[in-house]
Design a protein around this motif. Sequence first.
Motif, PDB file in Angstrom:
ATOM      1  N   CYS A  61       0.825  -1.212   0.000  1.00  0.00           N
ATOM      2  CA  CYS A  61       0.000   0.000   0.000  1.00  0.00           C
ATOM      3  C   CYS A  61       0.860   1.264   0.000  1.00  0.00           C
ATOM      4  O   CYS A  61       0.614   2.205  -0.775  1.00  0.00           O
ATOM      5  CB  CYS A  61      -0.940  -0.007   1.199  1.00  0.00           C
ATOM      6  N   VAL A  62       1.878   1.310   0.859  1.00  0.00           N
ATOM      7  CA  VAL A  62       2.745   2.489   0.930  1.00  0.00           C
ATOM      8  C   VAL A  62       3.491   2.688  -0.389  1.00  0.00           C
ATOM      9  O   VAL A  62       3.619   3.817  -0.887  1.00  0.00           O
ATOM     10  CB  VAL A  62       3.725   2.344   2.100  1.00  0.00           C
ATOM     11  N   SER A  63       3.961   1.605  -0.973  1.00  0.00           N
ATOM     12  CA  SER A  63       4.694   1.713  -2.235  1.00  0.00           C
ATOM     13  C   SER A  63       3.802   2.201  -3.365  1.00  0.00           C
ATOM     14  O   SER A  63       4.182   3.099  -4.133  1.00  0.00           O
ATOM     15  CB  SER A  63       5.303   0.356  -2.586  1.00  0.00           C
ATOM     16  N   LEU A 121      12.368   5.675 -11.563  1.00  0.00           N
ATOM     17  CA  LEU A 121      12.550   4.874 -10.345  1.00  0.00           C
ATOM     18  C   LEU A 121      11.216   4.591  -9.654  1.00  0.00           C
ATOM     19  O   LEU A 121      10.971   3.471  -9.174  1.00  0.00           O
ATOM     20  CB  LEU A 121      13.490   5.595  -9.384  1.00  0.00           C
ATOM     21  N   CYS A 122      10.351   5.594  -9.599  1.00  0.00           N
ATOM     22  CA  CYS A 122       9.047   5.408  -8.942  1.00  0.00           C
ATOM     23  C   CYS A 122       8.181   4.409  -9.691  1.00  0.00           C
ATOM     24  O   CYS A 122       7.523   3.553  -9.075  1.00  0.00           O
ATOM     25  CB  CYS A 122       8.337   6.752  -8.824  1.00  0.00           C
ATOM     26  N   LEU A 123       8.168   4.497 -11.008  1.00  0.00           N
ATOM     27  CA  LEU A 123       7.367   3.557 -11.786  1.00  0.00           C
ATOM     28  C   LEU A 123       7.884   2.126 -11.633  1.00  0.00           C
ATOM     29  O   LEU A 123       7.096   1.176 -11.523  1.00  0.00           O
ATOM     30  CB  LEU A 123       7.371   3.968 -13.262  1.00  0.00           C
ATOM     31  N   ALA A 124       9.201   1.950 -11.592  1.00  0.00           N
ATOM     32  CA  ALA A 124       9.760   0.610 -11.428  1.00  0.00           C
ATOM     33  C   ALA A 124       9.408   0.029 -10.060  1.00  0.00           C
ATOM     34  O   ALA A 124       9.020  -1.148  -9.951  1.00  0.00           O
ATOM     35  CB  ALA A 124      11.279   0.654 -11.614  1.00  0.00           C
ATOM     36  N   ASP A 125       9.520   0.832  -9.009  1.00  0.00           N
ATOM     37  CA  ASP A 125       9.157   0.343  -7.674  1.00  0.00           C
ATOM     38  C   ASP A 125       7.668   0.041  -7.568  1.00  0.00           C
ATOM     39  O   ASP A 125       7.262  -0.936  -6.917  1.00  0.00           O
ATOM     40  CB  ASP A 125       9.559   1.372  -6.618  1.00  0.00           C
ATOM     41  N   GLY A 126       6.832   0.876  -8.198  1.00  0.00           N
ATOM     42  CA  GLY A 126       5.396   0.616  -8.169  1.00  0.00           C
ATOM     43  C   GLY A 126       5.016  -0.670  -8.886  1.00  0.00           C
ATOM     44  O   GLY A 126       4.181  -1.444  -8.398  1.00  0.00           O
ATOM     45  N   VAL A 127       5.637  -0.922 -10.048  1.00  0.00           N
ATOM     46  CA  VAL A 127       5.342  -2.156 -10.781  1.00  0.00           C
ATOM     47  C   VAL A 127       5.841  -3.373 -10.002  1.00  0.00           C
ATOM     48  O   VAL A 127       5.186  -4.428  -9.971  1.00  0.00           O
ATOM     49  CB  VAL A 127       5.980  -2.097 -12.182  1.00  0.00           C
ATOM     50  N   ARG A 128       6.985  -3.238  -9.353  1.00  0.00           N
ATOM     51  CA  ARG A 128       7.485  -4.354  -8.531  1.00  0.00           C
ATOM     52  C   ARG A 128       6.523  -4.680  -7.394  1.00  0.00           C
ATOM     53  O   ARG A 128       6.240  -5.851  -7.110  1.00  0.00           O
ATOM     54  CB  ARG A 128       8.857  -3.988  -7.969  1.00  0.00           C
ATOM     55  N   VAL A 159       8.143 -14.392 -12.590  1.00  0.00           N
ATOM     56  CA  VAL A 159       8.174 -13.544 -11.399  1.00  0.00           C
ATOM     57  C   VAL A 159       9.608 -13.322 -10.926  1.00  0.00           C
ATOM     58  O   VAL A 159       9.996 -12.209 -10.551  1.00  0.00           O
ATOM     59  CB  VAL A 159       7.307 -14.164 -10.291  1.00  0.00           C
ATOM     60  N   ALA A 160      10.412 -14.375 -10.946  1.00  0.00           N
ATOM     61  CA  ALA A 160      11.813 -14.233 -10.534  1.00  0.00           C
ATOM     62  C   ALA A 160      12.579 -13.329 -11.488  1.00  0.00           C
ATOM     63  O   ALA A 160      13.405 -12.509 -11.060  1.00  0.00           O
ATOM     64  CB  ALA A 160      12.467 -15.609 -10.466  1.00  0.00           C
ATOM     65  N   PHE A 161      12.309 -13.455 -12.775  1.00  0.00           N
ATOM     66  CA  PHE A 161      12.953 -12.577 -13.759  1.00  0.00           C
ATOM     67  C   PHE A 161      12.616 -11.103 -13.504  1.00  0.00           C
ATOM     68  O   PHE A 161      13.493 -10.234 -13.553  1.00  0.00           O
ATOM     69  CB  PHE A 161      12.530 -12.991 -15.167  1.00  0.00           C
ATOM     70  N   MET A 162      11.361 -10.824 -13.209  1.00  0.00           N
ATOM     71  CA  MET A 162      10.960  -9.437 -12.963  1.00  0.00           C
ATOM     72  C   MET A 162      11.571  -8.906 -11.671  1.00  0.00           C
ATOM     73  O   MET A 162      11.991  -7.742 -11.601  1.00  0.00           O
ATOM     74  CB  MET A 162       9.435  -9.344 -12.913  1.00  0.00           C
ATOM     75  N   ALA A 163      11.666  -9.738 -10.641  1.00  0.00           N
ATOM     76  CA  ALA A 163      12.271  -9.293  -9.386  1.00  0.00           C
ATOM     77  C   ALA A 163      13.744  -8.936  -9.579  1.00  0.00           C
ATOM     78  O   ALA A 163      14.216  -7.889  -9.108  1.00  0.00           O
ATOM     79  CB  ALA A 163      12.119 -10.380  -8.327  1.00  0.00           C
TER      80      ALA A 163
END
Length: 449
Positions: free
Chosen positions: A105-107, A135-142, A170-174
Amino acid sequence: MIVPDSRPTAGPPSYSSSCERFHPIPCCHKEPSEDPILPSPWQPEGASDPQPLPPWASPPSGMMPNATGPDDLSGSGSSLPPPTAAAAAAASTSVKLVLLGAIICVSLVGNALLSLLVLRERALHKAPYYFLLDLCLADGVRAAVCFPFVLASIRHGSAWTYSALSCKVVAFMAVLFCFHAAFMLFCISVTRYMAVAHHRFYAKRMTLWTSAAVICMAWTLSVAMAFPPVFDVGTYKFIREEDQCIFEHRYFKANDTLGFMLMLAALMAATHAVYGKLLLFEYRHRKMRPVQTVPAVSQNWTFHGPGATGQAAANWIAGFGRGPLPPTLLGIRQATGGVGGHAASRRLLGMEEFRGEKELGRMFYAITLLFLLLWSPYIVACYWRVFVKACAVPHRYLATAVWMSFTQAGVNPIVCFLLNKDLKKCLRTHAPCWGAGGPQAPREPYCVM
């Protein structure tokens, strides 16, 4: 005449009488070495076979021996421990679910809010904020794609309930988002050094398209690092201790994971080296030079030179000046006679611009430092697996390291809103209720006693 024998016919011996005559203990068919038999007063009603009583056992007060008590589940005197392990596991699962839900939720909220501010405010349409938006978009998608699968695995008792292909995806995206953050932070550190040390080149070359090229380069390098392990058998798999699908780090002789981790460590070391060079540059140029009392040069009452005043600069702007540009105007963009009259001179870094660049550099270094602090325990655990074969990573340490890496997805917006004045000003503009309670009255510059 045959007289019948008067002696009684030999029949089966009376075991009860013989036992009573020769044996002082009750008659039994067991070996003498076994436990003694409970006396008849201690036998429960309806029991067919007597139950042995250990020598140290004593019947509790108010209860018949071998009776079923509140903790006796089998009826034969054996009791089971309370289910503390199951209760602890259920409590741990609940805490993990609540904590990971809060991180998601915070992310999502923080990164989405920061992205909207950067997109809507024209004052923030600059290269540093473009990098921050990425950076924000990448963290949000993660947080939106990878963390729900972690929630599902925790809910099912640390088990992967999906297919092997989905685990690889999922591991590839992480891994992709981790390396993208590392590459992006390194590129940001280089641009921060250029903005302060080579401001002319930075102001001329760092445009929207240049920023887009830097972002694309960071994504390309991240895909190049995260994609090859997809074809390696057993490299991307579900790690039960981590509750996630991730890169499996094994002993360096069994799997080629050493180079994979060395690249991430080298990126973080290079990023901090660039910030160290920037800090040394600012330290060398912070010393003030002594004031030079050089007389001004006058041409028709227009002064210019090292001793020129502000009025002389104003006269020069009005068209009454001749000779070189006064030093007070070196930080102002002045139109010169070029082709079509639109050529502009290169701009130097003024005091306000220097403060702004320094504030941005401080904010991005705080983001880089938090990335290093939150990922370092997990990186140490990975090196532990690579180099130490006999000893496994402690479970508590590994769990703490994994959850610290999860937390990194939601800390960037908090750092940006705390350390950047422009972002706080834009946030107060779009959300007045978050401000300080309206505009404050101007204060007098002097206090008259």
